[in-house]
Design a protein around this motif. Sequence first.
Motif, PDB file in Angstrom:
ATOM      1  N   ALA A   1       0.829  -1.216   0.000  1.00 10.01           N
ATOM      2  CA  ALA A   1       0.000   0.000   0.000  1.00 10.01           C
ATOM      3  C   ALA A   1       0.857   1.256   0.000  1.00 10.01           C
ATOM      4  O   ALA A   1       0.571   2.239  -0.701  1.00 10.01           O
ATOM      5  CB  ALA A   1      -0.933  -0.008   1.204  1.00 10.01           C
ATOM      6  N   MET A   2       1.925   1.218   0.790  1.00  2.37           N
ATOM      7  CA  MET A   2       2.820   2.370   0.839  1.00  2.37           C
ATOM      8  C   MET A   2       3.518   2.575  -0.506  1.00  2.37           C
ATOM      9  O   MET A   2       3.712   3.715  -0.942  1.00  2.37           O
ATOM     10  CB  MET A   2       3.862   2.167   1.948  1.00  2.37           C
ATOM     11  CG  MET A   2       3.267   2.214   3.356  1.00  2.37           C
ATOM     12  SD  MET A   2       4.515   1.890   4.635  1.00  2.37           S
ATOM     13  CE  MET A   2       5.598   3.302   4.382  1.00  2.37           C
ATOM     14  N   LEU A   3       3.876   1.488  -1.134  1.00  2.95           N
ATOM     15  CA  LEU A   3       4.526   1.590  -2.443  1.00  2.95           C
ATOM     16  C   LEU A   3       3.577   2.191  -3.476  1.00  2.95           C
ATOM     17  O   LEU A   3       3.951   3.063  -4.271  1.00  2.95           O
ATOM     18  CB  LEU A   3       5.006   0.204  -2.886  1.00  2.95           C
ATOM     19  CG  LEU A   3       5.667   0.126  -4.274  1.00  2.95           C
ATOM     20  CD1 LEU A   3       6.920   1.006  -4.282  1.00  2.95           C
ATOM     21  CD2 LEU A   3       6.014  -1.318  -4.619  1.00  2.95           C
ATOM     22  N   ILE A   4       2.329   1.720  -3.466  1.00  7.90           N
ATOM     23  CA  ILE A   4       1.331   2.262  -4.401  1.00  7.90           C
ATOM     24  C   ILE A   4       1.108   3.748  -4.150  1.00  7.90           C
ATOM     25  O   ILE A   4       1.026   4.565  -5.080  1.00  7.90           O
ATOM     26  CB  ILE A   4       0.015   1.469  -4.270  1.00  7.90           C
ATOM     27  CG1 ILE A   4       0.216   0.020  -4.736  1.00  7.90           C
ATOM     28  CG2 ILE A   4      -1.085   2.152  -5.094  1.00  7.90           C
ATOM     29  CD1 ILE A   4      -0.999  -0.858  -4.487  1.00  7.90           C
ATOM     30  N   LEU A   5       1.005   4.108  -2.874  1.00  5.50           N
ATOM     31  CA  LEU A   5       0.813   5.523  -2.529  1.00  5.50           C
ATOM     32  C   LEU A   5       1.991   6.370  -2.985  1.00  5.50           C
ATOM     33  O   LEU A   5       1.821   7.490  -3.473  1.00  5.50           O
ATOM     34  CB  LEU A   5       0.620   5.657  -1.020  1.00  5.50           C
ATOM     35  CG  LEU A   5       0.395   7.079  -0.488  1.00  5.50           C
ATOM     36  CD1 LEU A   5      -0.876   7.666  -1.093  1.00  5.50           C
ATOM     37  CD2 LEU A   5       0.306   7.076   1.032  1.00  5.50           C
ATOM     38  N   ALA A   6       3.194   5.851  -2.827  1.00  6.03           N
ATOM     39  CA  ALA A   6       4.396   6.592  -3.255  1.00  6.03           C
ATOM     40  C   ALA A   6       4.397   6.783  -4.762  1.00  6.03           C
ATOM     41  O   ALA A   6       4.749   7.862  -5.276  1.00  6.03           O
ATOM     42  CB  ALA A   6       5.645   5.842  -2.799  1.00  6.03           C
TER      43      ALA A   6
ATOM     44  N   PRO B   1       4.231  11.836  -9.122  1.00  6.15           N
ATOM     45  CA  PRO B   1       3.862  12.791 -10.194  1.00  6.15           C
ATOM     46  C   PRO B   1       3.046  13.973  -9.684  1.00  6.15           C
ATOM     47  O   PRO B   1       3.142  15.086 -10.208  1.00  6.15           O
ATOM     48  CB  PRO B   1       3.052  11.925 -11.166  1.00  6.15           C
ATOM     49  CG  PRO B   1       2.590  10.749 -10.368  1.00  6.15           C
ATOM     50  CD  PRO B   1       3.670  10.494  -9.365  1.00  6.15           C
ATOM     51  N   ILE B   2       2.232  13.709  -8.650  1.00  4.12           N
ATOM     52  CA  ILE B   2       1.429  14.814  -8.113  1.00  4.12           C
ATOM     53  C   ILE B   2       2.337  15.859  -7.472  1.00  4.12           C
ATOM     54  O   ILE B   2       2.197  17.074  -7.706  1.00  4.12           O
ATOM     55  CB  ILE B   2       0.404  14.286  -7.094  1.00  4.12           C
ATOM     56  CG1 ILE B   2      -0.606  13.359  -7.784  1.00  4.12           C
ATOM     57  CG2 ILE B   2      -0.313  15.443  -6.406  1.00  4.12           C
ATOM     58  CD1 ILE B   2      -1.602  12.726  -6.826  1.00  4.12           C
ATOM     59  N   LEU B   3       3.280  15.365  -6.669  1.00  6.44           N
ATOM     60  CA  LEU B   3       4.215  16.296  -6.040  1.00  6.44           C
ATOM     61  C   LEU B   3       5.087  16.988  -7.072  1.00  6.44           C
ATOM     62  O   LEU B   3       5.411  18.179  -6.934  1.00  6.44           O
ATOM     63  CB  LEU B   3       5.082  15.534  -5.025  1.00  6.44           C
ATOM     64  CG  LEU B   3       4.352  14.980  -3.805  1.00  6.44           C
ATOM     65  CD1 LEU B   3       5.310  14.163  -2.951  1.00  6.44           C
ATOM     66  CD2 LEU B   3       3.735  16.109  -2.992  1.00  6.44           C
ATOM     67  N   SER B   4       5.455  16.259  -8.132  1.00  7.58           N
ATOM     68  CA  SER B   4       6.267  16.857  -9.200  1.00  7.58           C
ATOM     69  C   SER B   4       5.510  17.970  -9.903  1.00  7.58           C
ATOM     70  O   SER B   4       6.083  19.005 -10.255  1.00  7.58           O
ATOM     71  CB  SER B   4       6.685  15.781 -10.200  1.00  7.58           C
ATOM     72  OG  SER B   4       7.482  14.795  -9.589  1.00  7.58           O
ATOM     73  N   SER B   5       4.207  17.750 -10.117  1.00  5.03           N
ATOM     74  CA  SER B   5       3.405  18.788 -10.770  1.00  5.03           C
ATOM     75  C   SER B   5       3.320  20.042  -9.906  1.00  5.03           C
ATOM     76  O   SER B   5       3.370  21.165 -10.413  1.00  5.03           O
ATOM     77  CB  SER B   5       1.994  18.256 -11.068  1.00  5.03           C
ATOM     78  OG  SER B   5       1.293  17.970  -9.864  1.00  5.03           O
ATOM     79  N   PHE B   6       3.227  19.843  -8.583  1.00  7.61           N
ATOM     80  CA  PHE B   6       3.226  20.999  -7.687  1.00  7.61           C
ATOM     81  C   PHE B   6       4.564  21.732  -7.745  1.00  7.61           C
ATOM     82  O   PHE B   6       4.619  22.965  -7.748  1.00  7.61           O
ATOM     83  CB  PHE B   6       2.935  20.561  -6.247  1.00  7.61           C
ATOM     84  CG  PHE B   6       1.490  20.294  -5.951  1.00  7.61           C
ATOM     85  CD1 PHE B   6       0.543  21.289  -6.103  1.00  7.61           C
ATOM     86  CD2 PHE B   6       1.070  19.047  -5.526  1.00  7.61           C
ATOM     87  CE1 PHE B   6      -0.794  21.063  -5.844  1.00  7.61           C
ATOM     88  CE2 PHE B   6      -0.267  18.803  -5.261  1.00  7.61           C
ATOM     89  CZ  PHE B   6      -1.201  19.798  -5.426  1.00  7.61           C
TER      90      PHE B   6
END
Length: 416
Positions: free
Chosen positions: A21-26, A31-36
């Motif tokens: 689950a942690m791997l999937i979340l990471a 990409p979301i953090l990269s877009s920010f």
Amino acid sequence: MRRRGRKLNNKGFSLVEVLVAMLILAIISVPILSSFTRAAKVNAKARRQENANVAASSVVEQFKSSSLNELKEVFNGNYSVNNGVYNFNIYNSVGGGGTSNSYTGINGEKFRVEATLEPSLYTAGSDDDKNYNNNINSYVNSIKNFVLRDELYQCDTEAEQQLRAMVGATAYDKKQVVKTTNINIDVKRNESSQNKGTGDGIDDYYQSVSVHMEYKYGNNDLYVYKKDVEFPNNYFKAASIGSNSYRISSALDSNLKDVYIFYTPFDTYSKTTVEGGTQKFYSNDILNINYNYGNNETYMNYDNCNVFIIQQTVVNDEYTDYKMQLNRSNVKLTINGQAKQLATEGTVSLSKTKGTSGPVSIFANIYKWNTYVDPDNAGGGNNGITSQSLLYSLTVKVYYKDEAEPIAEIVTTKVG
């Protein structure tokens, strides 16, 4: 009776499931953090660009509102001069700890700002013909001045299209066209103003500028294209300078406007004229300037009624090594209804009566314009754009840190 209890499933997540689950979340978060992060960088760059534009505009305003001597005093030791070109390093904060001086803009953003004053574009005419080689496409403030430029050039294109249709595409020959431009400048009392002595309406005036262009093919009245252009009137109040005494002048704010005529020769085929062994190509274009002001009003004082004729560079279509120029004998001036003979009369301080001074000044970069004598025929008249302190090309560049290319640049004209 014994009640059988419901068996509950108390089984939790295994360590493997948690790790997955942690791997999937990471994977999803990267990409979301990269877009920010990218958005933050884009916003920072846009904000820096806006700050640089504001800094450039501020420096331009400072230079336009200050004389050259004032600028030299303010930036003492932070400018260089080479062949009349002034290069200024602009800063408003002094660096420390080994850092260089910089210009601090909005939000404390620091820039490196350079300003260049280039007078060579406006040097006077002389036998080596530096004058007509000017390529002055500088911006002149159209709010504070009348600027005649695009309208004149656009009409040339329209005229050629219309004449080609009249004569026929195969028979049309541009060499047969003679262009005449009549520019009328009038300073008049507002007709709606009150009569003298009845109120402050006495000082209501307006300045109008209109252009009539006529293109005649082969001296044939059947093949003529005409175009009229009128500019919005400049309404203003004369300044009171004493009891029943008023002043109208372009040197005053919100008053008379200077008139800038950026002229590109239409005729680009004229034959060679030899002057002292030097070949020159004179255009057959005719330029008439009519300036009228109310010099019969004893209570009104006029000064600085300025007109600038700025000839643009254009090459001869057949001999591309030669540039076309206006022929000063084809430039006619009329002041308050009286034609001026430029061969014998100057163009500075012209008035209705020969031998007396007046407020109208005509400056030009036309070849040998500055060889005319003054109105009183005293000799030594210098009537062209000759002073390096009169007009400058002003370029302001704003750099970020040590970047080689500016992130903001403004090119304009500084008067004075």
